[in-house]
Design a protein around this motif. Structure first.
Motif: not given
Length: 226
Positions: A76-80, A86-88, A165-170, A197-207
């Protein structure tokens, strides 16, 4: 023009072993024996040793004195820690794309997303390599974004995170087959935000998708360790 040097033998070996770790053919805690790998691939032990050092830097193996290389544990610590940064980094990639390009010029992003959807539509969700195909198609969208921003430092940093990240995604895709369609939905929303061109929405989707993935992986680890 950018010139790509051919991948070294040690890098090719690292990718081969790394993929076996990602798909859980090599499991956490399992030893990776230099001599056995060298024999299987018909390469020198020195090349295998260099490959294991590459995998150590990518956090897929740990190397211990007298014991050698062991597949690293997913905790859990390594995933966190992984998802925190990665999200940032993905948010930074998205912002840089929108800083340099406007909606009409981002049509290629939508084309990449359509290619990913085509891969998913063609898949039998029970196919043994379904998760691998989805992961590779998803990274195809990221590779397109790299070309748009031409920032080798950000590209290299994100690519170095790719195996972990591929490892956790798998893990998530193997346990929750609904995640395959969730992935397609994420990239569609991402492309829509970029085109508009909505950077706020784009970041929200990623997060939101990143936190969703984190939650799924952590729930699986908790279940496996119960």
């Amino acid at each position: 023009m950018r010139f790509q040097a051919p991948e070294s033998l040690s890098e090719q070996i690292a990718q081969h072993i790394g993929q076996r770790i990602i798909v859980r053919d090599l499991k956490p805690g399992q030893r990776v024996q230099e001599l056995k790998v060298a024999g299987e691939l018909n390469v020198s032990r020195g090349s295998v040793r260099e490959a294991l050092l590459i995998l150590e830097r990518r956090h897929l193996v740990e190397i211990f004195p007298r014991r050698g290389a062991v597949v690293s544990e997913l905790t859990p610590d390594s995933v966190d820690a992984l998802y925190d940064i990665y999200i940032d980094l993905l948010c930074m990639l998205g912002r840089k794309v929108l800083e340099r390009w406007s909606g009409p010029e981002l049509g290629g992003v939508m084309s990449q997303v359509k290619e990913l959807q085509a891969v998913i539509d063609a898949l039998n969700s029970n196919a043994p390599d379904a998760a691998e195909q989805v992961i590779d198609a998803g990274f195809g969208v990221m590779r397109y974004a790299y070309r748009l921003i031409e920032n080798p430092f950000l590209e290299e940093t994100l690519e170095n995170f790719r195996p972990a990240i591929s490892r956790t995604y798998y893990v998530a895709l193997e346990h929750f087959r609904t995640e395959i369609e969730e992935t397609a939905t994420f990239f569609r929303h991402l492309a829509d935000a970029a085109i508009n061109g909505n950077s706020d929405l784009l970041e929200q989707v990623i997060q939101e998708f990143g936190e969703h993935q984190r939650k799924q992986v952590l729930s699986i680890l908790t279940e496996e360790n119960a």
